[in-house]
Design a protein around this motif. Structure first.
Motif, mmCIF file in Angstrom:
data_model
loop_
_atom_site.group_PDB
_atom_site.id
_atom_site.type_symbol
_atom_site.label_atom_id
_atom_site.label_comp_id
_atom_site.label_asym_id
_atom_site.label_seq_id
_atom_site.Cartn_x
_atom_site.Cartn_y
_atom_site.Cartn_z
ATOM 1 N N VAL A 1 51.009 31.658 40.802
ATOM 2 C CA VAL A 1 50.936 30.673 40.988
ATOM 3 C C VAL A 1 50.808 29.821 39.589
ATOM 4 C CG1 VAL A 1 48.012 31.243 40.159
ATOM 5 C CG2 VAL A 1 48.410 29.605 41.732
ATOM 6 N N VAL A 2 50.249 28.904 39.616
ATOM 7 C CA VAL A 2 50.700 27.678 38.000
ATOM 8 C C VAL A 2 49.143 26.822 38.507
ATOM 9 C CG1 VAL A 2 53.287 27.825 38.097
ATOM 10 C CG2 VAL A 2 51.939 25.775 39.314
ATOM 11 N N THR B 1 46.733 25.094 42.753
ATOM 12 C CA THR B 1 46.684 25.974 40.686
ATOM 13 C C THR B 1 45.974 25.779 40.720
ATOM 14 O OG1 THR B 1 46.437 23.237 40.632
ATOM 15 C CG2 THR B 1 49.257 24.040 41.596
ATOM 16 N N LEU B 2 45.398 26.400 39.764
ATOM 17 C CA LEU B 2 44.595 26.741 38.349
ATOM 18 C C LEU B 2 44.944 26.080 37.375
ATOM 19 C CD1 LEU B 2 46.612 30.717 37.397
ATOM 20 C CD2 LEU B 2 44.545 30.076 38.895
ATOM 21 N N VAL C 1 45.353 35.500 32.964
ATOM 22 C CA VAL C 1 44.742 34.629 34.094
ATOM 23 C C VAL C 1 45.919 33.939 33.994
ATOM 24 C CG1 VAL C 1 44.276 33.255 35.858
ATOM 25 C CG2 VAL C 1 42.882 35.106 34.884
ATOM 26 N N VAL C 2 46.152 31.913 33.155
ATOM 27 C CA VAL C 2 47.522 31.404 33.480
ATOM 28 C C VAL C 2 48.965 31.885 33.295
ATOM 29 C CG1 VAL C 2 47.585 29.261 32.714
ATOM 30 C CG2 VAL C 2 45.752 29.182 33.220
ATOM 31 N N GLU C 3 48.997 32.516 32.181
ATOM 32 C CA GLU C 3 49.961 32.920 31.377
ATOM 33 C C GLU C 3 50.797 34.558 32.392
ATOM 34 O OE1 GLU C 3 49.703 33.821 27.363
ATOM 35 O OE2 GLU C 3 50.206 31.291 26.858
ATOM 36 N N ARG C 4 49.927 35.042 32.749
ATOM 37 C CA ARG C 4 50.259 36.292 33.403
ATOM 38 C C ARG C 4 50.274 36.057 34.587
ATOM 39 N NH1 ARG C 4 48.017 40.239 36.915
ATOM 40 N NH2 ARG C 4 46.107 38.656 36.948
ATOM 41 N N LEU C 5 50.213 34.978 35.696
ATOM 42 C CA LEU C 5 50.441 34.932 37.069
ATOM 43 C C LEU C 5 50.931 34.029 36.776
ATOM 44 C CD1 LEU C 5 46.972 34.387 38.765
ATOM 45 C CD2 LEU C 5 48.579 36.714 38.763
ATOM 46 N N THR D 1 47.127 39.660 41.120
ATOM 47 C CA THR D 1 46.021 38.691 41.797
ATOM 48 C C THR D 1 44.977 38.037 40.210
ATOM 49 O OG1 THR D 1 45.487 41.317 41.356
ATOM 50 C CG2 THR D 1 45.129 41.181 43.070
ATOM 51 N N LEU D 2 44.255 37.888 40.382
ATOM 52 C CA LEU D 2 43.164 37.431 40.072
ATOM 53 C C LEU D 2 42.138 38.718 39.062
ATOM 54 C CD1 LEU D 2 42.241 34.191 41.592
ATOM 55 C CD2 LEU D 2 43.414 34.114 39.175
ATOM 56 N N PRO D 3 41.247 38.690 38.322
ATOM 57 C CA PRO D 3 40.757 39.019 37.276
ATOM 58 C C PRO D 3 39.415 38.931 38.646
ATOM 59 C CG PRO D 3 41.414 38.628 35.728
ATOM 60 C CD PRO D 3 42.234 37.692 36.635
ATOM 61 N N LEU D 4 38.406 40.143 38.563
ATOM 62 C CA LEU D 4 37.048 39.296 39.128
ATOM 63 C C LEU D 4 36.348 38.644 38.504
ATOM 64 C CD1 LEU D 4 36.521 42.690 40.521
ATOM 65 C CD2 LEU D 4 36.872 40.653 42.031
#
Length: 360
Positions: free
Chosen positions: A234-235, A245-246, A224-228, A78-81
């Protein structure tokens, strides 16, 4: 264990960015910018990053059913809040040489650790609740050092934040509405003994703003980007606005900059380079051309100059932007419009240029 890994992994990138912060063109010991205005600039950058992340990352991707934001983001896909973007970037920023501090606190925090801990914090929360359109400030001393603390009302403008607080089982207040004051962002500006009273040299102001920008971008890039992307969730893509996408890390910086410069603080920043993928991000002035060459040759110190535009004066400071993230290196080396495709770790890819208004 997760917290230790998070901080060590992110700090390793920031270490490469913040080895030395001096000035390349005659910094003065005093006669600078009132600390209250410094806090305004820092707050503008914080809020611009959080606003863009909230609206164009969290709310957009949740609405599309791509990925959700969650409190336990470290152990889930998931994304951080949005509040966690602020909290984690703050842990990075305060540990840079600029030592700029900020945090989110409130009278009704979900996490009790985010409640008021000092008389100033208690009084400031009450004051910003009653007068949300102006910051509450005070110079405080701690261990022989002086700081300007400024508290800014944190309003309920995002449905994702309102929904989280109103539904969370640990929330002591569950009836927030649009535009309610939910808490406050407290900015702590360190005041050097060399400063004239509570005025801060413009070069140090640029250092503080740069620390906040880089801390947000570093956390977003790594966690966010590299982890997900690594998890296949998601890319990130250049055309994020028309795809599920992000935004790329550089786009987080660019879009937040458009917001920040249009606040009353009028703080400006942008990413430029000698080999930009987008030619609009190349040098446009003599200062920018010279600064890019200087930061390429001396990447561990910013290049600064006072410039005039339309009767106003600005301190412009250029900081080397190093290749410390594989996602950034890979994008530049593979992009068909990139004029340079052999970047390696720690290479200087360009520079972050900060523009501090001096006579606002």
């Amino acid at each position: 264990m997760i917290r230790k890994g998070l901080m060590l992994g992110t700090a390793s990138i920031l270490t490469a960015m913040f080895v030395y912060w001096g000035t390349a063109s005659g910094a003065k010991d005093c006669g600078g910018i009132p600390a209250e205005r410094v806090a305004d600039m820092v707050h503008a950058v914080i809020e611009s990053h959080r606003t863009f992340y909230t609206v164009h990352v969290v709310e957009r991707l949740q609405a599309k059913g791509v990925v959700v934001a969650a409190e336990n983001w470290q152990t889930t896909n998931t994304l951080p809040l949005p509040v966690q973007l602020l909290q984690e970037s703050a842990r990075l920023a305060v540990n840079t040489p600029a030592k700029i501090g900020y945090k989110l606190i409130g009278l009704w925090p979900i996490n009790k650790q985010n409640g008021p801990k000092t008389e100033f914090e208690q009084k400031g929360l009450v004051e910003t609740l009653q007068n949300p359109y102006r910051p509450y400030t005070e110079v405080v001393k701690h261990g022989g050092d002086s700081y300007l603390q400024a508290m800014y009302a944190d309003r309920a403008v995002s449905q994702s934040c309102i929904g989280c607080h109103n539904a969370h089982p640990d929330s002591p207040k569950q009836n927030f509405k649009q535009k309610d004051v939910m808490g406050a962002i407290m900015v702590t500006v360190p005041l050097s003994q060399k400063d004239c009273g509570s005025e801060v040299p413009a070069e140090r102001v640029a250092d503080m703003v740069h620390a906040v920008i880089e801390s947000h971008r570093t956390f977003y890039t790594v966690h966010v980007v590299e982890r997900l992307q690594a998890k296949g969730v998601v890319v990130a893509a250049e055309n994020w606005q028309t795809t599920n996408t992000l935004p790329l890390p550089v786009q987080l910086l660019q879009e937040s900059a458009r917001l920040a410069v249009n606040t009353p603080a009028k703080i400006g920043y942008k990413l430029i380079g000698l080999w930009p993928i987008n030619k609009q991000n190349g040098p446009k002035t003599e200062f920018e051309q010279k600064g890019l060459v200087e930061t390429l040759q001396n990447p561990y110190r910013p290049y600064t100059e006072v410039v005039k535009h339309g009767g106003d004066s600005y301190l412009q400071a250029m900081y080397a932007d190093r290749a410390v993230s594989q996602s950034c290196i890979g994008c530049h080396n593979a992009h068909p419009d990139s004029p340079k495709r052999n970047f390696k770790q720690k290479d200087v890819m360009g520079a972050i240029m900060i523009t501090v208004p001096l006579n606002q």
